[in-house]
Design a protein around this motif. Structure first.
Motif, PDB file in Angstrom:
ATOM      1  N   ASN A   1      27.743   6.064   3.408  1.00  0.00           N
ATOM      2  CA  ASN A   1      28.115   6.989   4.475  1.00  0.00           C
ATOM      3  C   ASN A   1      27.063   8.082   4.603  1.00  0.00           C
ATOM      4  O   ASN A   1      26.366   8.399   3.638  1.00  0.00           O
ATOM      5  CB  ASN A   1      29.464   7.646   4.188  1.00  0.00           C
TER       6      ASN A   1
ATOM      7  N   ARG B   1      29.051  13.881   5.913  1.00  0.00           N
ATOM      8  CA  ARG B   1      29.973  14.190   7.015  1.00  0.00           C
ATOM      9  C   ARG B   1      29.793  15.609   7.545  1.00  0.00           C
ATOM     10  O   ARG B   1      30.132  15.893   8.705  1.00  0.00           O
ATOM     11  CB  ARG B   1      31.421  13.994   6.556  1.00  0.00           C
TER      12      ARG B   1
ATOM     13  N   SER C   1      32.670   9.284  10.836  1.00  0.00           N
ATOM     14  CA  SER C   1      31.593   8.835   9.943  1.00  0.00           C
ATOM     15  C   SER C   1      32.087   8.294   8.615  1.00  0.00           C
ATOM     16  O   SER C   1      31.436   7.448   8.005  1.00  0.00           O
ATOM     17  CB  SER C   1      30.598   9.977   9.700  1.00  0.00           C
TER      18      SER C   1
ATOM     19  N   LEU D   1      29.690   2.744   7.792  1.00  0.00           N
ATOM     20  CA  LEU D   1      28.710   2.639   6.712  1.00  0.00           C
ATOM     21  C   LEU D   1      27.402   2.074   7.239  1.00  0.00           C
ATOM     22  O   LEU D   1      27.395   1.092   8.007  1.00  0.00           O
ATOM     23  CB  LEU D   1      29.244   1.767   5.576  1.00  0.00           C
TER      24      LEU D   1
END
Length: 423
Positions: free
Chosen positions: A157, A160, A269, A273
């Motif tokens: 990820n 964020r 988000s 991935l």
């Protein structure tokens, strides 16, 4: 053999209760089916699948299962899986299991996603939308999934708190367009999606909810400190409980003439991935968490992605550009997959974004608050909704978080200019 009687796993002070049935015997079935040369399990470790203090799951128990195995030739290897199963009623959130989110996700991984990928395969293109599902079962109403661990393939990820940059947003929007286009063609071929994908769950009794009243009071108090030259312009437009529910209901109005897709339904988000090169070029994108998929306007996924996961400098300035990027690729994919109905026009998509503009406010008020909160082991959705002094203190903290304030100072004027705060 390792002792599997321990019912807790921990990582960096995070403790998770592990049901006793998640053990070596359970995974032997999977390994025997997938590996013809499998002999035995040497060690099985269970750790939380999310870092401590990150946005936690309130609907699922999510674990990373790491297994050292011995093959018949004597060589050893390691396998890693992500396991997702239902929380128990004893955990105090049994009501979540009544929402049918797990049956929906099981159908997505077992049936629908492979069929969406097959549509591209028929046209000579290899497109993958999600990790492979190795195992899915329903045992007396308890649904469990064992998924490919994308971390082993260098997927990760983004941060964020920062959001996607322009290059990343373009690729994510194009991937979303591929998913949506295939879902529209699936519907064309197979008819309506199962009932769970049509059903909506609206909050009930919001006008009597102490939680909602506490939240909007804390929110308005915080808004007055954000730095608006005229805060009353915005605080006066925060929807009442009835307006909130009615606006949400209108977003699910089933207009037969509107272009529709299967929305991911939780498209931020954390559920996206990326597999990138050292030069930060994106090689692949996969989505996870298909519990909230819903048939409807693509505006739902687009609003949530742009508001919750684009970089703060891009969110409103590039909004129309993002819609165009998505639309351009959507049309290409619909043509490739031989979509038989009229292709949606760009202006129609913009009109849909306005028609369903409540999603812009909804995601700002509901989701972005926790997404932009720096790592905090004490943060939780229940605490955000808690009436009383403890809830007030936590809400004051999250609603005045500088990252959230910076976002809100651009989002609210943007929504206001488009008439989306007229509840």
């Amino acid at each position: 053999m390792p002792d599997n009687s321990n019912k807790f796993c921990e990582s960096n002070d995070v403790h998770i209760h592990i049901p006793s049935w998640i053990n070596e015997a359970y995974f032997k079935k999977l390994l025997k089916r997938e590996l013809t040369e499998f002999r035995k399990i040497l060690n099985l470790s269970i750790i939380p699948a999310s870092p401590p203090g990150e946005c936690e799951s309130y609907t699922s128990l999510l674990m990373r299962i790491i297994i050292d195995i011995e093959m018949k030739d004597g060589f050893t290897q390691q396998k890693s899986y992500i396991m997702k199963t239902m929380l128990t009623d004893a955990a105090g959130i049994g009501y979540i299991n009544t929402l049918n989110i797990f049956p929906k996700e099981k159908q997505m991984y077992e049936l629908i996603i492979p069929q969406l990928e097959q549509l591209y395969q028929e046209q000579g293109r290899s497109v993958k939308f999600s990790p492979k599902c190795h195992w899915a079962e329903n045992v007396n109403g308890r649904i469990s999934l064992v998924l490919e661990d994308l971390k082993t393939k260098k997927f990760s990820n983004i941060n964020r708190l920062k959001g996607f940059n322009m290059k990343q947003m373009q690729r994510v929007l194009e991937k979303l367009a591929e998913f949506h286009a295939a879902s529209a063609v699936w519907h064309q071929r197979n008819g309506a999606y199962p009932e769970d994908f049509q059903r909506i769950y609206l909050p009930a009794n919001y006008h009597r909810s102490k939680s909602y009243q506490a939240r909007i009071q804390s929110y308005k108090t915080a808004m007055a400190t954000w730095g608006f030259s005229n805060p009353e312009l915005y605080t006066s437009r925060i929807p009442t409980a009835d307006q909130f529910v009615q606006s949400a209901a209108r977003c699910f109005n089933n207009d037969p003439l509107e272009f529709k897709v299967l929305n991911h339904g939780d498209f931020w988000s954390g559920n996206i991935l990326l597999n990138s090169t050292l030069a930060c070029d994106i090689k692949e994108i996969h989505f996870v968490d298909f519990q909230r998929c819903k048939w409807g306007s693509p505006a739902q996924d687009l609003w949530e992605l742009i508001i919750c996961s684009s970089h703060h400098s891009l969110r409103t300035k590039q909004f129309d550009c993002f819609v165009r990027i998505y639309h351009t690729h959507l049309i290409q994919c619909l043509k490739l997959l031989n979509y038989a109905k009229p292709l949606p026009l760009l202006r129609e998509l913009h009109m849909s974004m306005l028609k369903h503009g409540f999603w812009g406010y909804f995601t700002t008020f509901m989701h972005l608050v926790l997404i932009l909160l720096p790592v905090d082991n004490g943060a939780s959705l229940p605490k955000l909704m808690l009436p009383g002094e403890d809830g007030d203190r936590f809400r004051a903290k999250v609603y005045t978080n500088p990252l959230y304030v910076r976002a809100a100072l651009s989002i609210f004027p943007f929504l206001h200019r488009r008439g989306l705060l007229e509840f």
